[in-house]
Design an enzyme around this catalytic site. Structure first.
Site, PDB file in Angstrom:
ATOM      1  CB  CYS A  32      44.560  37.207  40.169  1.00 52.09           C
ATOM      2  SG  CYS A  32      43.330  36.419  39.124  1.00 52.09           S
ATOM      3  CG  LEU A  33      40.341  34.901  44.268  1.00 48.61           C
ATOM      4  CD1 LEU A  33      38.837  34.733  44.398  1.00 48.61           C
ATOM      5  CD2 LEU A  33      41.031  34.649  45.599  1.00 48.61           C
TER       6      LEU A  33
ATOM      7  CD  GLN B  70      39.087  35.092  38.425  1.00 53.59           C
ATOM      8  OE1 GLN B  70      38.281  35.979  38.646  1.00 53.59           O
ATOM      9  NE2 GLN B  70      40.164  34.895  39.174  1.00 53.59           N
TER      10      GLN B  70
ATOM     11  CG  HIS C 147      39.714  37.847  35.070  1.00 55.96           C
ATOM     12  ND1 HIS C 147      40.659  36.868  34.907  1.00 55.96           N
ATOM     13  CD2 HIS C 147      39.889  38.323  36.329  1.00 55.96           C
ATOM     14  CE1 HIS C 147      41.372  36.759  36.032  1.00 55.96           C
ATOM     15  NE2 HIS C 147      40.930  37.637  36.904  1.00 55.96           N
TER      16      HIS C 147
ATOM     17  CG  HIS D 142      41.978  42.107  38.572  1.00 53.93           C
ATOM     18  ND1 HIS D 142      43.249  41.853  39.025  1.00 53.93           N
ATOM     19  CD2 HIS D 142      41.360  40.901  38.467  1.00 53.93           C
ATOM     20  CE1 HIS D 142      43.397  40.531  39.172  1.00 53.93           C
ATOM     21  NE2 HIS D 142      42.260  39.937  38.844  1.00 53.93           N
ATOM     22  CD  GLU D 143      37.616  40.426  39.218  1.00 56.06           C
ATOM     23  OE1 GLU D 143      37.511  39.437  38.460  1.00 56.06           O
ATOM     24  OE2 GLU D 143      38.368  40.442  40.204  1.00 56.06           O
TER      25      GLU D 143
ATOM     26  N   GLY E 260      36.916  40.103  44.131  1.00 56.45           N
ATOM     27  CA  GLY E 260      36.284  40.031  42.814  1.00 56.45           C
ATOM     28  C   GLY E 260      36.494  38.665  42.201  1.00 56.45           C
TER      29      GLY E 260
HETATM   30 ZN    ZN Z   1      41.706  37.971  38.754  1.00 61.61          ZN
END
Ligand code: ZN
Length: 164
Positions: A89-90, A51, A135, A131-132, A46
């Site tokens: 998380c990226l 991000q 963000h 999670h997304e 995701g």
């Molecule tokens: Zn993330």
């Protein structure tokens, strides 16, 4: 299409509330394509627009590599149950942490043609949706971590050693 630079923990753009999308312009279509490319390149499941430095309510998810979804102006409609497991998380590279999330989530959102849809997910998909979505309101999973962050590759080695 192009890869975008993934912003990392500490970058102010990750802590802001994103704005709704009014219409899907060619620029937003390009952003969505780039987000998928950037997510796949980084082996993520995701990626949210903040991000890559864009404060818009958009994220993409693909939990299997063959199930891409784009969510524009999403709302989580329903959650139930509970799952506790490792999450990453990226924007927090090389780390994982244990987070408890709903085991089921139902989300309503608009697709790249601004058509409304609803999607239900369990397990990893439910985790990714929550999670997304966090963000878009400036929240990172590290706020919810139980215990310390760890390096997932070392963690896997420890599990393998324990099994011997
Ligand atoms: Zn993330």
């Amino acid at each position: 299409m192009a890869l975008r630079n993934i912003r990392e923990e500490g970058d102010p753009v990750l802590y802001k509330v994103c704005k709704p999308v009014k219409e899907v312009t060619p620029r937003i279509k390009e952003l969505i394509e780039d987000m998928f490319e950037t997510m796949y390149e980084a082996n993520g499941v995701g990626l949210a627009a903040p991000q890559v430095g864009i404060l818009k309510r958009i994220f993409v998810i693909d939990t299997t590599g063959e199930d891409p979804h784009v969510f524009i102006n999403p709302t989580i409609l329903e959650t139930s149950g509970e799952q506790t497991g490792a999450e990453g998380c990226l924007s927090v590279p090389g780390k994982s942490g244990i987070v408890t999330r709903p085991n089921y989530a139902k989300i309503g959102a608009y697709d790249e043609n601004m058509e409304y849809f609803e999607l239900e997910g369990t397990e990893l998909l439910a985790r990714a949706i929550c999670h997304e979505n966090d963000h878009l309101d400036g929240h990172l999973y590290v706020e919810k971590v139980e215990g310390d962050l760890f390096d997932p590759t070392e963690y896997m080695e420890e599990i393998e050693e324990d099994e011997e």
